[in-house]
Design a protein around this motif. Structure first.
Motif, PDB file in Angstrom:
ATOM      1  N   THR A 110      -8.640  -0.408  -6.931  1.00  0.00           N
ATOM      2  CA  THR A 110      -7.713   0.458  -6.207  1.00  0.00           C
ATOM      3  C   THR A 110      -6.368  -0.219  -6.021  1.00  0.00           C
ATOM      4  O   THR A 110      -5.304   0.399  -6.200  1.00  0.00           O
ATOM      5  CB  THR A 110      -8.290   0.826  -4.826  1.00  0.00           C
ATOM      6  N   ILE A 111      -6.382  -1.502  -5.671  1.00  0.00           N
ATOM      7  CA  ILE A 111      -5.134  -2.247  -5.474  1.00  0.00           C
ATOM      8  C   ILE A 111      -4.387  -2.396  -6.793  1.00  0.00           C
ATOM      9  O   ILE A 111      -3.159  -2.277  -6.847  1.00  0.00           O
ATOM     10  CB  ILE A 111      -5.433  -3.626  -4.856  1.00  0.00           C
ATOM     11  N   ALA A 118       4.741  -1.541  -4.646  1.00  0.00           N
ATOM     12  CA  ALA A 118       3.994  -1.293  -3.415  1.00  0.00           C
ATOM     13  C   ALA A 118       3.039  -2.437  -3.069  1.00  0.00           C
ATOM     14  O   ALA A 118       2.224  -2.309  -2.154  1.00  0.00           O
ATOM     15  CB  ALA A 118       3.212   0.004  -3.533  1.00  0.00           C
ATOM     16  N   ARG A 119       3.134  -3.566  -3.758  1.00  0.00           N
ATOM     17  CA  ARG A 119       2.285  -4.713  -3.443  1.00  0.00           C
ATOM     18  C   ARG A 119       2.997  -5.993  -3.853  1.00  0.00           C
ATOM     19  O   ARG A 119       3.908  -5.973  -4.684  1.00  0.00           O
ATOM     20  CB  ARG A 119       0.929  -4.608  -4.146  1.00  0.00           C
ATOM     21  N   LEU A 277     -11.013  -1.106   4.119  1.00  0.00           N
ATOM     22  CA  LEU A 277     -10.045  -0.219   4.774  1.00  0.00           C
ATOM     23  C   LEU A 277      -8.725  -0.208   4.017  1.00  0.00           C
ATOM     24  O   LEU A 277      -8.101   0.846   3.851  1.00  0.00           O
ATOM     25  CB  LEU A 277      -9.833  -0.648   6.227  1.00  0.00           C
ATOM     26  N   ILE A 278      -8.288  -1.349   3.519  1.00  0.00           N
ATOM     27  CA  ILE A 278      -7.077  -1.388   2.700  1.00  0.00           C
ATOM     28  C   ILE A 278      -7.240  -0.509   1.471  1.00  0.00           C
ATOM     29  O   ILE A 278      -6.332   0.252   1.103  1.00  0.00           O
ATOM     30  CB  ILE A 278      -6.742  -2.839   2.286  1.00  0.00           C
ATOM     31  N   ASP A 279      -8.394  -0.595   0.816  1.00  0.00           N
ATOM     32  CA  ASP A 279      -8.625   0.224  -0.372  1.00  0.00           C
ATOM     33  C   ASP A 279      -8.570   1.715  -0.044  1.00  0.00           C
ATOM     34  O   ASP A 279      -8.002   2.517  -0.798  1.00  0.00           O
ATOM     35  CB  ASP A 279      -9.981  -0.121  -0.996  1.00  0.00           C
ATOM     36  N   MET A 280      -9.159   2.096   1.084  1.00  0.00           N
ATOM     37  CA  MET A 280      -9.115   3.505   1.481  1.00  0.00           C
ATOM     38  C   MET A 280      -7.672   3.952   1.725  1.00  0.00           C
ATOM     39  O   MET A 280      -7.249   5.025   1.274  1.00  0.00           O
ATOM     40  CB  MET A 280      -9.945   3.722   2.748  1.00  0.00           C
ATOM     41  N   GLY A 285      -2.724   6.570  -0.069  1.00  0.00           N
ATOM     42  CA  GLY A 285      -1.302   6.372  -0.341  1.00  0.00           C
ATOM     43  C   GLY A 285      -0.894   6.852  -1.715  1.00  0.00           C
ATOM     44  O   GLY A 285       0.288   7.147  -1.943  1.00  0.00           O
ATOM     45  N   GLN A 286      -1.838   6.941  -2.637  1.00  0.00           N
ATOM     46  CA  GLN A 286      -1.536   7.380  -3.992  1.00  0.00           C
ATOM     47  C   GLN A 286      -1.842   8.857  -4.230  1.00  0.00           C
ATOM     48  O   GLN A 286      -1.721   9.334  -5.359  1.00  0.00           O
ATOM     49  CB  GLN A 286      -2.322   6.517  -4.979  1.00  0.00           C
TER      50      GLN A 286
END
Length: 341
Positions: A110-111, A118-119, A277-280, A285-286
């Motif tokens: 996902t990241i 965005a990262r 939670l970051i992945d969710m 966000g996408q």
């Protein structure tokens, strides 16, 4: 045994929270021993749907959610406070933490799918893009032509000083990390920022720490306008405003857009939960459309037709105004402009 362990963890969390200047705090109990400790600048009423969604797929994980200012979040993580996830709208302070070694890496499919802008180095991850807007009180602007640029706003404030005296709100950038980010980025992007600041300074401006407080005071009629508040918070408040007391303006000459970001602090214990939670958040966000989620996705800011639109970039340039000498010089100029009485 599970209840004993959970009670001990929550007791430690209560001690930790009591040491912070918190704005809100809530525990979302899970069915197991795991506790995800989240420190965030996002108001509970805005972020609760995301926490509920996370727990629908991770019911065993309790979430201890603490709301603080962006400056307090920065100080807490830098001081070694034991949180598993830090979410902030002050992307410059988040970048400083990541750059200075206060964040753990996280990677996933996902990241990897996130846009590069965005990262940063698998340490800091954006999940929303949110414009700064002007929120105004409809009754207080009755009979006036609404400004669409900063120069038009300057002209309006100069022509009607009695109407706007004590009725203009903006951030106290000495205390608000997000306010400082907006102010420094705007000052470097448009000359109109300092002209507008000086005009506001003659009108006894009301200074705030947070977007939510400013928007509430506009809705209550205490303020005629609030300058540079988060568009997502304004939209959420507008959705609850059945009386038409609030309007949102996006300045057509230039619009700042911040990236709300997440980092996993080096003190994190529940790293698996933090990563999940970051992945969710990254997946949401996408998404291609805003849907019913309170915060906008990375590609939907509502400012597509505005001149000067663009997210503030994640990168070392964010730290320019965090340099102590640069910060002191900027704050001196800001105080001279905003505090004229």
């Amino acid at each position: 045994m599970r209840h004993t362990c959970l009670a001990l963890v929550l007791g430690c969390l209560a001690t930790l929270v009591s040491a912070l200047e918190i704005e809100d705090h809530r525990l979302f109990p899970g069915t197991g021993d795991r506790v995800l400790r989240v420190i965030s600048t996002a108001d509970l009423e805005v972020f609760e749907p995301y926490l509920r969604e996370f727990q629908s797929s991770q019911p065993s994980v309790s979430i201890d959610y603490t709301v603080v200012s962006s400056t307090e979040l920065y100080r807490a993580i830098r001081g070694g406070a034991a949180f598993d996830l830090a979410l902030s709208s002050a992307m410059d302070l988040q970048f400083q933490l990541a750059n200075d070694g206060f964040a753990k890496s996280h990677s996933s499919e996902t990241i990897t799918a996130l846009p590069e802008w965005a990262r940063w180095r698998d340490l800091i991850f954006a999940f929303t893009a949110e414009p700064a807007v002007v929120v105004l009180s409809t009754p207080r602007f009755e009979g006036l032509e609404l400004p669409t640029t900063r120069q038009e706003l300057v002209t309006l404030l100069r022509e009607f000083p009695d109407r706007f005296d004590g009725a203009v709100g903006t951030y106290d950038v000495r205390d608000s990390g997000l306010g400082y980010l907006f102010a420094t980025q705007e000052a470097r992007s448009t000359d109109a920022y300092w002209r507008l600041s000086e005009v506001m300074g003659r009108l006894n401006p009301q200074l705030y720490c947070c977007s939510g407080q400013m928007i509430d005071d506009v809705a209550d009629g205490k303020l005629a306008l609030a300058y540079n508040v988060l568009g997502s918070y304004a939209a959420e408040r507008l959705a609850r405003d059945s009386g038409g007391q609030v309007q949102i303006l996006g300045m057509q000459d230039f619009t700042n857009v911040i990236l709300r970001t997440a980092i996993i602090p080096t003190t994190a214990y529940e790293t698996a939960g933090a990563g999940a939670l970051i992945d969710m958040l990254a997946r949401l966000g996408q998404r291609e459309a805003p849907d019913t989620w309170p915060l906008p996705p990375l590609g939907q800011t509502g400012t597509d037709n505005l001149v000067g639109f663009g997210p503030i970039r994640l990168g070392p340039a964010l730290m320019v105004y965090l340099d102590p000498l640069n910060r002191r010089a900027f704050l001196t100029e800001w105080e001279n402009a905003l505090e004229q009485r």
